[in-house]
Design an enzyme around this catalytic site. Sequence first.
Site, short mmCIF file in Angstrom:
data_model
loop_
_atom_site.label_atom_id
_atom_site.label_comp_id
_atom_site.label_asym_id
_atom_site.label_seq_id
_atom_site.Cartn_x
_atom_site.Cartn_y
_atom_site.Cartn_z
N CYS A 2 0.87 -1.17 0.00
CA CYS A 2 0.00 0.00 0.00
C CYS A 2 0.91 1.22 0.00
O CYS A 2 2.12 1.10 0.18
CB CYS A 2 -0.87 0.05 1.25
SG CYS A 2 -1.90 -1.40 1.47
N ARG A 28 1.34 1.76 -5.89
CA ARG A 28 1.51 0.84 -4.76
C ARG A 28 0.19 0.19 -4.34
O ARG A 28 0.17 -0.68 -3.48
CB ARG A 28 2.10 1.57 -3.56
CG ARG A 28 3.50 2.10 -3.80
CD ARG A 28 4.07 2.67 -2.52
NE ARG A 28 4.17 1.67 -1.49
CZ ARG A 28 5.22 0.88 -1.30
NH1 ARG A 28 6.28 1.00 -2.06
NH2 ARG A 28 5.21 -0.01 -0.34
N TRP A 75 -3.93 -1.58 -1.26
CA TRP A 75 -3.98 -2.82 -2.03
C TRP A 75 -4.37 -3.88 -1.02
O TRP A 75 -3.58 -4.26 -0.17
CB TRP A 75 -2.61 -3.13 -2.64
CG TRP A 75 -2.61 -4.34 -3.52
CD1 TRP A 75 -2.16 -5.58 -3.19
CD2 TRP A 75 -3.06 -4.41 -4.86
NE1 TRP A 75 -2.31 -6.42 -4.27
CE2 TRP A 75 -2.86 -5.73 -5.31
CE3 TRP A 75 -3.64 -3.48 -5.75
CZ2 TRP A 75 -3.21 -6.15 -6.59
CZ3 TRP A 75 -3.97 -3.91 -7.01
CH2 TRP A 75 -3.76 -5.23 -7.43
N ASN A 101 1.17 0.28 5.99
CA ASN A 101 1.54 -0.56 4.85
C ASN A 101 2.32 -1.75 5.39
O ASN A 101 3.35 -1.56 6.04
CB ASN A 101 2.42 0.24 3.87
CG ASN A 101 3.12 -0.66 2.87
OD1 ASN A 101 2.54 -1.63 2.40
ND2 ASN A 101 4.36 -0.35 2.55
N GLY A 102 1.83 -2.96 5.12
CA GLY A 102 2.51 -4.15 5.61
C GLY A 102 1.49 -5.20 6.02
O GLY A 102 0.31 -5.10 5.66
N GLU A 481 7.76 -21.17 -18.67
CA GLU A 481 7.68 -19.78 -18.22
C GLU A 481 8.85 -18.96 -18.80
O GLU A 481 8.66 -17.83 -19.24
CB GLU A 481 7.66 -19.72 -16.69
CG GLU A 481 7.62 -18.34 -16.08
CD GLU A 481 6.45 -17.46 -16.54
OE1 GLU A 481 5.51 -17.95 -17.20
OE2 GLU A 481 6.51 -16.25 -16.25
N LYS A 485 8.31 -15.64 -21.22
CA LYS A 485 8.90 -14.33 -20.92
C LYS A 485 9.70 -13.83 -22.12
O LYS A 485 9.58 -12.68 -22.51
CB LYS A 485 9.84 -14.38 -19.70
CG LYS A 485 9.22 -14.55 -18.33
CD LYS A 485 8.49 -13.34 -17.80
CE LYS A 485 7.04 -13.36 -18.19
NZ LYS A 485 6.08 -13.95 -17.33
N GLU A 488 7.37 -12.85 -25.10
CA GLU A 488 6.43 -11.72 -24.97
C GLU A 488 7.13 -10.37 -24.85
O GLU A 488 6.54 -9.36 -25.18
CB GLU A 488 5.45 -11.93 -23.81
CG GLU A 488 6.06 -11.86 -22.44
CD GLU A 488 5.05 -12.01 -21.32
OE1 GLU A 488 3.89 -11.66 -21.50
OE2 GLU A 488 5.46 -12.49 -20.24
N HIS A 504 11.16 -36.81 -30.27
CA HIS A 504 9.93 -37.15 -31.00
C HIS A 504 9.56 -36.04 -32.00
O HIS A 504 8.39 -35.76 -32.21
CB HIS A 504 8.79 -37.41 -30.02
CG HIS A 504 9.11 -38.52 -29.06
ND1 HIS A 504 9.18 -39.83 -29.44
CD2 HIS A 504 9.43 -38.49 -27.75
CE1 HIS A 504 9.51 -40.58 -28.41
NE2 HIS A 504 9.67 -39.77 -27.36
N LYS A 604 -2.15 -5.41 -19.16
CA LYS A 604 -2.58 -6.06 -17.92
C LYS A 604 -4.10 -5.96 -17.82
O LYS A 604 -4.67 -4.96 -18.25
CB LYS A 604 -1.98 -5.32 -16.72
CG LYS A 604 -0.64 -5.85 -16.26
CD LYS A 604 -0.82 -6.79 -15.11
CE LYS A 604 0.40 -7.27 -14.42
NZ LYS A 604 1.34 -8.12 -15.08
C1 F6R Z 1 2.70 -13.23 -18.89
C2 F6R Z 1 1.47 -12.64 -18.45
C3 F6R Z 1 0.20 -13.27 -18.94
C4 F6R Z 1 -0.72 -13.56 -17.75
C5 F6R Z 1 -2.06 -14.10 -18.22
C6 F6R Z 1 -2.96 -14.43 -17.06
O1 F6R Z 1 3.80 -12.54 -18.39
O2 F6R Z 1 1.45 -11.70 -17.71
O3 F6R Z 1 0.46 -14.45 -19.63
O4 F6R Z 1 -0.07 -14.49 -16.93
O5 F6R Z 1 -2.67 -13.15 -19.03
O6 F6R Z 1 -3.24 -13.32 -16.29
P1 F6R Z 1 -3.88 -13.48 -14.85
O7 F6R Z 1 -2.88 -14.20 -14.02
O8 F6R Z 1 -4.14 -12.07 -14.41
O9 F6R Z 1 -5.13 -14.28 -15.02
#
Ligand code: F6R
Length: 609
Positions: A2, A28, A75, A101-102, A481, A485, A488, A504, A604
């Site tokens: 937070c 935050r 948060w 915050n914590g 993973e 990374k 993307e 295979h 996001k």
């Molecule tokens: C990869 C990334 C995306 C999310 C995916 C799911 O770095 O950020 O692949 O992992 O869109 O998002 P959440 O976890 O918010 O459902």
Amino acid sequence: MCGIFGCILKEENAAPVIHAALKRLEYRGYDSVGEATLHNGQLFIKKDQGKIDEVHKIHNLDDLPGNIGIGHTRWATHGAPLQVNAHPHVDCTGQIAVVHNGIIENFAELKQELENRGHEFKSKTDTEVIAHLIERALEANPSLGLADAVLDTVKKLEGSYAIAVISAKEPDKVVCARHESPLVVGVNENAVYFASDLPAVLPLTNKAVIVDDGELVILTLGQYQIKKIADSSLVSREPKLIDWAPEMAVKQGYPHFMLKEIHEQPECLRNTLRLQEHYLDLMATFLDRAREVYLVACGTSYHACLAASYMLSKLAFLPTYPVIASEFIEQHGKSVNIDSTILAVSQSGETTDTLASVQVARQRAATVLGLTNAIGSTLTRVSRVYIGQQSGPEIGVAATKTFTSQLSVMAQVALRLAKKRGKVSQDEMDYLAERLNKMPDTVDTIVRTQEEKMKQVAKKYKDAKIFFFLGRGISTATAYEGRLKLMEIAYVPAIAFPAGESKHGPISLVEPGFPVVFVCPKDETRKTLIGNIMEMKARGASIIAVMEEGDEEIKRLADDYVEVPKGIPDVLSPISYVIPLQLFAYYMAVERGFNPDTPRNLAKSVTVK
Ligand code: F6R
């Protein structure tokens, strides 16, 4: 995570200054906001759920009277993002206000003791106990001043905190204290300020004092006094001149949020280790009862599910189906039923495919469990039980700190379930718990010691056209993973699969110089993995190994390698072995001239503006 801010001003009203500073701290946390000010010996408060602009539109955060005040942008960790849970929180008398915050780990016990003494709580937060403890300290010893009552109180707290307290009875001061949550003080000739982070303070002053763990600060007009919490001794510390541009300050000096968040992982992992046992137990109980368990998620969260399926199987002997959410309805929509349990994992709690799977599961009377970073998100509202992973907002679009936190939570759930089922000996349980508790330090070591090396590896391979990422067992999830990374944020095509699959088909792509990243912990899969490395080497592949420190055999086979500390149990290995891969993707993006924070075509689900 937070944000807290407050000030004592010579002439101006504090509220508009607090409001503007909270906007700068919105990265935050942004699910609720609140301010408290003092004027003529009276406490004034405004707070509500929602983003700062939304709350300001309804309540006008700027018209609180007085030149002294505190503010908070939240948060949620304990209690949904509702007005009643927004900070500041007050004691029974309504005279003492606290922002925090914590995470206070022992809040439930403290709350119980206070309730037994007649204190009445309004919120579900851990923070509210602080206001009541200060009230109690003053009640027990009326000659105490506010600063001593805060001192007395923080000694009772376990967990992490940066707090700020004001009281209508001592309207000339703010008392702050910190333990494992950041706190800075800013000064100039007309004012004194405190904040979680420099960005909140920098437009007001460039003279700042960083408060250390275990310190308490008393702010009065134009002055600050620092004391050690342990023995009340005075600490003398002059302000430093900070010459960061505001944009740099938000990233705490890092060039990108992604790198900042990679470095934040030790702190995030410490926070996941502070999860309330009650929720972990509840989740384990539901999983224990389930006839069939689906782990459903997208992207990085799916990789956490994949790793979790190995953890649950190896530790608790619970078979689970990890399923990519966009396939769940087609693949299992007809068969899922009242005996099915769906554990949906989503950082944002808002991802469409994950929520669609959950909706179908609910329609078919299945039990829905959730793991998310966003308390108050849709996933938390539709889950029978959910765990909030307590990672704080992730601003970089590529998930990093939220992935390792998800893994840590799932490891804790798997351990609980293993204990419940009597599947793991006490010795092994103690050993795993100890290694998990050390994981924040392990991750810290990896970031500190391997970052430069990964930067050099990225420089060497920056023009490669394609990569393989391979692992066996639980490291398959790590390989997936690492590959996601890289693709993307650095826009390099990459393929990941369990190393055993290479012969295979995929191996036909390999020609001299083809880069293959191997995830090689020293676990049961090692012998066969070495066989896979040799197969690739025989065809001229360039081997990049993420391996255990001092593993001479792998070192001899690898063209390049990074090392992870020894002795990490296989079920926990993705938490540490993924760190070099995050750094690799980050530096590949930078080397190739891309901004890792703004990958094209991605956003996001929940963003801060
Ligand atoms: C990869 C990334 C995306 C999310 C995916 C799911 O770095 O950020 O692949 O992992 O869109 O998002 P959440 O976890 O918010 O459902």
